[in-house]
Scaffold this active site. Structure first.
Site, mmCIF file in Angstrom:
data_model
loop_
_atom_site.group_PDB
_atom_site.id
_atom_site.type_symbol
_atom_site.label_atom_id
_atom_site.label_comp_id
_atom_site.label_asym_id
_atom_site.label_seq_id
_atom_site.Cartn_x
_atom_site.Cartn_y
_atom_site.Cartn_z
ATOM 1 N N HIS A 71 0.836 -1.207 0.000
ATOM 2 C CA HIS A 71 0.000 0.000 0.000
ATOM 3 C C HIS A 71 0.866 1.251 0.000
ATOM 4 O O HIS A 71 1.978 1.273 0.508
ATOM 5 C CB HIS A 71 -1.024 0.002 1.137
ATOM 6 N N ASP A 183 6.392 2.277 6.281
ATOM 7 C CA ASP A 183 5.054 1.676 6.320
ATOM 8 C C ASP A 183 4.152 2.493 5.399
ATOM 9 O O ASP A 183 3.647 3.531 5.804
ATOM 10 C CB ASP A 183 4.531 1.677 7.749
ATOM 11 N N GLU A 217 -4.942 2.295 2.750
ATOM 12 C CA GLU A 217 -4.880 1.170 3.696
ATOM 13 C C GLU A 217 -4.973 1.659 5.129
ATOM 14 O O GLU A 217 -5.568 1.006 5.981
ATOM 15 C CB GLU A 217 -3.582 0.387 3.482
ATOM 16 N N GLU A 218 -4.363 2.816 5.387
ATOM 17 C CA GLU A 218 -4.221 3.289 6.765
ATOM 18 C C GLU A 218 -5.555 3.671 7.412
ATOM 19 O O GLU A 218 -5.608 3.870 8.622
ATOM 20 C CB GLU A 218 -3.259 4.482 6.814
ATOM 21 N N ASP A 240 3.455 -6.170 3.779
ATOM 22 C CA ASP A 240 3.310 -4.985 4.627
ATOM 23 C C ASP A 240 4.407 -5.066 5.675
ATOM 24 O O ASP A 240 5.247 -5.971 5.636
ATOM 25 C CB ASP A 240 1.910 -4.949 5.257
ATOM 26 N N HIS A 327 4.865 4.005 12.684
ATOM 27 C CA HIS A 327 4.071 5.235 12.766
ATOM 28 C C HIS A 327 4.804 6.354 13.492
ATOM 29 O O HIS A 327 4.195 7.263 14.049
ATOM 30 C CB HIS A 327 2.695 4.972 13.377
#
Length: 362
Positions: A71, A183, A217-218, A240, A327
């Site tokens: 993603h 990510d 996706e998030e 991922d 994150h």
């Protein structure tokens, strides 16, 4: 494929450019253009959709369809409220971490370009040491140097502007890649490298391959939900990131054990089709690719879930890249893990036979 280095100078230049470009959830298209430009020599055609998912296709006329997927979006913030004295309060766009915000520089994206700002925080001298406030969504704020709300608006900043961090790619101790948005821009990078290797090694696949870079996706796997209805694949291998659990304050009994430098992480979960997962594990063992295992309970929390439960059921599996500090703006992965995820996806594709079903009853 021999165990030679996969990532070359051109790869690294692409990865750096791709990571440094901001592509927050809902605003992924500039990153997708960079990705498509790199992928273009290695695919036959592209599919894009209304919300920005991009798919490079090899053998588009083949009836059997295999997806490899990552993603493209990164977490971010939205301007939510502007005070009379020109300070900005935010809401999340994805799982943005309020605790890392204070003292971070930000880019506010406006029609007139980037407006710089900082997440302010009261000086240590002014805080109550006995009962310190911690950063929370309702007390973090951005200062763009404006004296009032009117000046903020004159600078082009308004409610709904998206906000990203400017932190850029670097290599730590020769083999650790560090950046925000690894990510999962690393996923897009790795599937693009698989396509490059297939092209350079002149592999003729007996199926259509859909190299898929999904959006959104998030905020709930939304891009994958959309594109799987368009592709209608038979098989999906998703990549991922997952947590390296060896750093402080992570409970291994709850999170399991995974470590950067120890290889790709293969998931066990209801959404993971067991025969496809075993094909991947057998491939890793045969090709001597190091790997780790991870168990998920009800869902993987990745686009694997969206593919698996679409179109009446799609044989799906998840190969994850172990990552530290998810994150945050200093997400960290090991170069060897990146190469081994690429290698494992590549070698697994070579073992997929479109004439063999993944059905448990055959």
């Amino acid at each position: 494929m021999a165990k030679k280095k996969i990532i070359n100078k051109k790869s690294i230049n692409f990865l750096e450019k791709y990571l440094n470009n901001a592509a927050p959830t809902g605003y992924e298209w500039e990153g997708q253009k960079i990705w498509m430009e790199y992928l273009k020599p290695y695919v036959d055609t592209f599919i894009t959709d209304t919300y920005g998912t991009a798919v490079g296709v090899i053998n588009p006329d083949a009836p059997f369809k295999v997806v490899i997927e990552g993603h493209s979006d990164e977490i971010s913030w939205y301007v939510n409220y502007i005070t009379d004295n020109g300070l900005i309060y935010v809401i999340r766009n994805g799982g943005s971490d309020h605790q890392i915000a204070p003292s971070k520089v930000v880019n506010i994206h406006t029609k007139n370009g980037i407006v710089k700002g900082v997440f302010g925080w009261p000086a240590i001298h002014t805080r109550n040491n006995e009962k310190e406030e911690t950063p929370k969504l309702d007390n973090i704020f951005i200062d763009i140097g404006a004296k009032d709300k009117e000046e903020v608006e004159k600078m082009g900043v308004h409610v709904g502007c998206v906000i990203t961090y400017p932190d850029e790619f670097f290599v730590l101790n020769e083999n650790k890649f560090v950046c925000r948005a690894i990510d999962n821009r690393a996923g897009g990078f790795m599937i693009a490298e698989v396509a490059r290797l297939l092209h350079e090694n002149k592999i003729e696949l007996p199926f259509g391959l859909y190299i898929t870079n999904s959006v959104q996706e998030e905020i709930g796997l939304r891009g994958a939900e959309m594109i799987t209805q368009t592709i209608k694949p038979n098989v999906a291998i998703v990549t991922d990131v997952t947590h390296d659990t060896t750093t402080p304050m992570i409970n291994k009994k709850k999170q399991g054990l995974a470590e950067i430098g120890k290889g790709p992480v293969v998931s066990y979960a209801p959404a993971v089709q067991n025969k496809l997962r075993e094909l991947i594990i057998e491939t890793a063992e045969e090709k001597k690719i190091p790997f780790q295992r991870m168990a998920a309970s009800r869902f993987t929390g990745t686009d694997t879930d969206a593919f698996a439960y679409s179109n009446g059921g799609v044989a799906s599996a998840l190969i994850s890249l172990p990552l530290r500090y998810m994150h945050t703006t200093v997400e960290m992965v090991h170069r060897e893990d990146v190469e081994n995820v690429i290698r494992l996806i590549y070698e697994s594709l070579l073992k997929i036979d479109p004439n063999k079903s993944f059905s448990y009853f055959e």
